[in-house]
Design a protein around this motif. Structure first.
Motif, PDB file in Angstrom:
ATOM      1  N   ALA A  37      24.414  27.647 -39.851  1.00 48.83           N
ATOM      2  CA  ALA A  37      25.112  28.334 -40.942  1.00 48.83           C
ATOM      3  C   ALA A  37      25.270  29.817 -40.631  1.00 48.83           C
ATOM      4  O   ALA A  37      24.776  30.691 -41.336  1.00 48.83           O
ATOM      5  CB  ALA A  37      24.364  28.137 -42.257  1.00 48.83           C
ATOM      6  N   ASP A  38      25.950  30.073 -39.551  1.00 48.40           N
ATOM      7  CA  ASP A  38      26.258  31.418 -39.093  1.00 48.40           C
ATOM      8  C   ASP A  38      27.729  31.399 -38.693  1.00 48.40           C
ATOM      9  O   ASP A  38      28.153  30.523 -37.938  1.00 48.40           O
ATOM     10  CB  ASP A  38      25.359  31.778 -37.900  1.00 48.40           C
ATOM     11  N   ARG A  39      28.508  32.326 -39.172  1.00 43.09           N
ATOM     12  CA  ARG A  39      29.963  32.265 -38.964  1.00 43.09           C
ATOM     13  C   ARG A  39      30.343  32.218 -37.485  1.00 43.09           C
ATOM     14  O   ARG A  39      31.212  31.449 -37.079  1.00 43.09           O
ATOM     15  CB  ARG A  39      30.646  33.467 -39.636  1.00 43.09           C
ATOM     16  N   VAL A  40      29.681  33.049 -36.670  1.00 41.12           N
ATOM     17  CA  VAL A  40      30.027  33.094 -35.247  1.00 41.12           C
ATOM     18  C   VAL A  40      29.702  31.760 -34.583  1.00 41.12           C
ATOM     19  O   VAL A  40      30.525  31.179 -33.861  1.00 41.12           O
ATOM     20  CB  VAL A  40      29.287  34.246 -34.542  1.00 41.12           C
ATOM     21  N   VAL A  41      28.477  31.264 -34.819  1.00 38.66           N
ATOM     22  CA  VAL A  41      28.066  29.991 -34.226  1.00 38.66           C
ATOM     23  C   VAL A  41      28.955  28.863 -34.730  1.00 38.66           C
ATOM     24  O   VAL A  41      29.432  28.016 -33.962  1.00 38.66           O
ATOM     25  CB  VAL A  41      26.586  29.680 -34.560  1.00 38.66           C
ATOM     26  N   MET A  42      29.185  28.845 -36.050  1.00 38.52           N
ATOM     27  CA  MET A  42      29.929  27.753 -36.654  1.00 38.52           C
ATOM     28  C   MET A  42      31.369  27.710 -36.165  1.00 38.52           C
ATOM     29  O   MET A  42      31.888  26.638 -35.819  1.00 38.52           O
ATOM     30  CB  MET A  42      29.899  27.911 -38.176  1.00 38.52           C
ATOM     31  N   GLU A  43      32.021  28.842 -36.158  1.00 42.91           N
ATOM     32  CA  GLU A  43      33.420  28.860 -35.740  1.00 42.91           C
ATOM     33  C   GLU A  43      33.564  28.483 -34.272  1.00 42.91           C
ATOM     34  O   GLU A  43      34.491  27.767 -33.888  1.00 42.91           O
ATOM     35  CB  GLU A  43      34.027  30.233 -36.032  1.00 42.91           C
ATOM     36  N   SER A  44      32.628  28.936 -33.439  1.00 41.67           N
ATOM     37  CA  SER A  44      32.649  28.575 -32.030  1.00 41.67           C
ATOM     38  C   SER A  44      32.412  27.075 -31.848  1.00 41.67           C
ATOM     39  O   SER A  44      33.102  26.415 -31.067  1.00 41.67           O
ATOM     40  CB  SER A  44      31.586  29.368 -31.269  1.00 41.67           C
ATOM     41  N   SER A  45      31.428  26.546 -32.580  1.00 41.88           N
ATOM     42  CA  SER A  45      31.089  25.121 -32.459  1.00 41.88           C
ATOM     43  C   SER A  45      32.209  24.231 -32.975  1.00 41.88           C
ATOM     44  O   SER A  45      32.515  23.192 -32.379  1.00 41.88           O
ATOM     45  CB  SER A  45      29.790  24.821 -33.219  1.00 41.88           C
ATOM     46  N   LEU A  46      32.829  24.618 -34.088  1.00 40.51           N
ATOM     47  CA  LEU A  46      33.941  23.835 -34.629  1.00 40.51           C
ATOM     48  C   LEU A  46      35.143  23.854 -33.677  1.00 40.51           C
ATOM     49  O   LEU A  46      35.837  22.841 -33.518  1.00 40.51           O
ATOM     50  CB  LEU A  46      34.355  24.357 -36.004  1.00 40.51           C
ATOM     51  N   THR A  47      35.370  25.000 -33.039  1.00 41.55           N
ATOM     52  CA  THR A  47      36.454  25.083 -32.056  1.00 41.55           C
ATOM     53  C   THR A  47      36.193  24.127 -30.904  1.00 41.55           C
ATOM     54  O   THR A  47      37.089  23.379 -30.473  1.00 41.55           O
ATOM     55  CB  THR A  47      36.593  26.521 -31.521  1.00 41.55           C
ATOM     56  N   PHE A  48      34.952  24.139 -30.406  1.00 39.97           N
ATOM     57  CA  PHE A  48      34.573  23.246 -29.307  1.00 39.97           C
ATOM     58  C   PHE A  48      34.710  21.781 -29.716  1.00 39.97           C
ATOM     59  O   PHE A  48      35.340  20.979 -29.007  1.00 39.97           O
ATOM     60  CB  PHE A  48      33.132  23.532 -28.869  1.00 39.97           C
ATOM     61  N   TYR A 104      31.572  24.594 -44.691  1.00 40.37           N
ATOM     62  CA  TYR A 104      31.815  24.106 -43.340  1.00 40.37           C
ATOM     63  C   TYR A 104      31.766  22.585 -43.246  1.00 40.37           C
ATOM     64  O   TYR A 104      32.426  21.982 -42.401  1.00 40.37           O
ATOM     65  CB  TYR A 104      30.830  24.747 -42.363  1.00 40.37           C
ATOM     66  N   GLU A 105      30.977  21.937 -44.113  1.00 48.19           N
ATOM     67  CA  GLU A 105      30.995  20.470 -44.130  1.00 48.19           C
ATOM     68  C   GLU A 105      32.365  19.964 -44.584  1.00 48.19           C
ATOM     69  O   GLU A 105      32.873  18.960 -44.066  1.00 48.19           O
ATOM     70  CB  GLU A 105      29.884  19.932 -45.024  1.00 48.19           C
ATOM     71  N   LYS A 106      32.977  20.677 -45.525  1.00 46.00           N
ATOM     72  CA  LYS A 106      34.320  20.317 -45.973  1.00 46.00           C
ATOM     73  C   LYS A 106      35.334  20.516 -44.847  1.00 46.00           C
ATOM     74  O   LYS A 106      36.192  19.657 -44.593  1.00 46.00           O
ATOM     75  CB  LYS A 106      34.719  21.149 -47.193  1.00 46.00           C
ATOM     76  N   ILE A 107      35.211  21.651 -44.136  1.00 45.55           N
ATOM     77  CA  ILE A 107      36.118  21.935 -43.023  1.00 45.55           C
ATOM     78  C   ILE A 107      35.955  20.875 -41.924  1.00 45.55           C
ATOM     79  O   ILE A 107      36.946  20.368 -41.380  1.00 45.55           O
ATOM     80  CB  ILE A 107      35.849  23.336 -42.444  1.00 45.55           C
ATOM     81  N   ALA A 108      34.702  20.538 -41.612  1.00 45.88           N
ATOM     82  CA  ALA A 108      34.447  19.532 -40.577  1.00 45.88           C
ATOM     83  C   ALA A 108      35.067  18.191 -40.966  1.00 45.88           C
ATOM     84  O   ALA A 108      35.672  17.504 -40.131  1.00 45.88           O
ATOM     85  CB  ALA A 108      32.945  19.375 -40.355  1.00 45.88           C
ATOM     86  N   GLY A 109      34.935  17.827 -42.237  1.00 46.05           N
ATOM     87  CA  GLY A 109      35.526  16.582 -42.719  1.00 46.05           C
ATOM     88  C   GLY A 109      37.038  16.577 -42.576  1.00 46.05           C
ATOM     89  O   GLY A 109      37.637  15.570 -42.181  1.00 46.05           O
ATOM     90  N   GLU A 110      37.656  17.702 -42.897  1.00 43.57           N
ATOM     91  CA  GLU A 110      39.117  17.809 -42.774  1.00 43.57           C
ATOM     92  C   GLU A 110      39.568  17.730 -41.317  1.00 43.57           C
ATOM     93  O   GLU A 110      40.706  17.328 -41.036  1.00 43.57           O
ATOM     94  CB  GLU A 110      39.590  19.123 -43.400  1.00 43.57           C
ATOM     95  N   MET A 111      38.658  18.115 -40.399  1.00 46.25           N
ATOM     96  CA  MET A 111      38.982  18.035 -38.968  1.00 46.25           C
ATOM     97  C   MET A 111      38.679  16.653 -38.393  1.00 46.25           C
ATOM     98  O   MET A 111      38.891  16.415 -37.200  1.00 46.25           O
ATOM     99  CB  MET A 111      38.181  19.096 -38.200  1.00 46.25           C
ATOM    100  N   GLY A 112      38.172  15.761 -39.237  1.00 44.05           N
ATOM    101  CA  GLY A 112      37.837  14.423 -38.771  1.00 44.05           C
ATOM    102  C   GLY A 112      36.526  14.354 -38.016  1.00 44.05           C
ATOM    103  O   GLY A 112      36.304  13.424 -37.229  1.00 44.05           O
TER     104      GLY A 112
END
Length: 255
Positions: free
Chosen positions: A139-150, A188-196
């Motif tokens: 739950a850190d914006r930098v880590v989360m955004e990087s991980s979601l991109t990956f 971020y759980e909502k965003i992850a869900g929307e990304m499948g």
């Protein structure tokens, strides 16, 4: 009938997300507690973090009578040697394990510890050969955004297209401070869900125990080790046991 090993990687493009610690804890729990045969391929070139950890573990066992006794008792109980750790550049990792695949008794699991950067074709090509990828998130914006991109990149270009061997890609909450729950988790759980993308049910809490390696002297309990499983008392509340069971259910591995 000979079974093929299951290739697993805790992988993300953000350093410090805990992938190496998760690799070692999961591999050690499966090998020393659950009875599976495990191999770890250290692709974290050039520092080779898991290899360094094994060398520290061996030095400490040699110097510390308590750990030497612990190692003897463990071998007497489970009759298993420590799991092998192989060094490899990421692009050569599959070639490195070929010798294990052609034996009559291949390992049940092969874990691959990749470097914190995946911005070259060699790493991506090897990631595409994994059976399962678990991507640590925090739950850190930098880590989360990087991980979601990956995770999004892997999902969209490798998993969804069928142009890989990947059977499952899962996100994993790591370093969770339960006293400091923020709305970032829900967002971020909502965003992850929307990304499948799927997030595992079990999370790993933020705790100093994850840094407890074998002591150079004395009889303090250890948690993170390539030679021993996490201490039973320290394991309570760590969710490592629950995480391993969830992973086993996802990969449908049998003892």
């Amino acid at each position: 009938m000979k079974k093929d090993p299951i290739f697993i990687a805790f992988s993300t493009q953000k350093g410090g997300a805990g992938k190496t610690t998760l690799t070692v804890l999961t591999a050690s729990f499966l090998h020393y507690v659950k009875g599976y045969n495990v191999v770890v391929v250290d692709c974290d070139y050039p520092q080779f973090s898991v290899t360094d950890m094994r060398e520290r573990d061996l030095r400490n066992v040699e110097r510390n009578p308590y750990l030497k006794k612990l190692a003897f008792e463990q071998f007497k109980k489970i009759s298993k040697r420590a799991y092998p750790i192989l060094e490899s550049r990421p692009e050569d990792a599959i070639e490195t394990v070929k010798c294990l695949l052609d034996t009559d008794t291949p390992p049940d699991f092969i874990f691959f510890d990749f470097p914190g950067t995946v911005n070259n074709h060699g790493v991506i090509n090897t990631i595409a050969t994994m059976d399962y990828i678990f991507c640590p998130i925090a739950a850190d914006r930098v880590v989360m955004e990087s991980s979601l991109t990956f995770a999004g990149l892997v999902n969209d270009t490798l998993v969804s297209t069928g142009q890989s061997n990947i059977k499952g890609l899962y996100l994993l909450w790591n370093m969770v401070d339960k006293r400091e729950k923020t709305d970032l988790y829900d967002i971020y759980e909502k965003i992850a869900g929307e990304m499948g993308l799927t997030i595992l049910k079990n999370f790993i809490p933020d705790s100093k125990r994850f840094r407890k390696e074998g002591p150079e002297d004395g009889d303090k309990a250890l948690f993170r080790s390539t030679l021993f499983p996490p201490d039973k008392l320290l394991c309570r509340g760590s969710n490592i046991d629950a995480l391993v069971e969830e992973i086993l259910s996802l990969v449908k591995a049998k003892p």
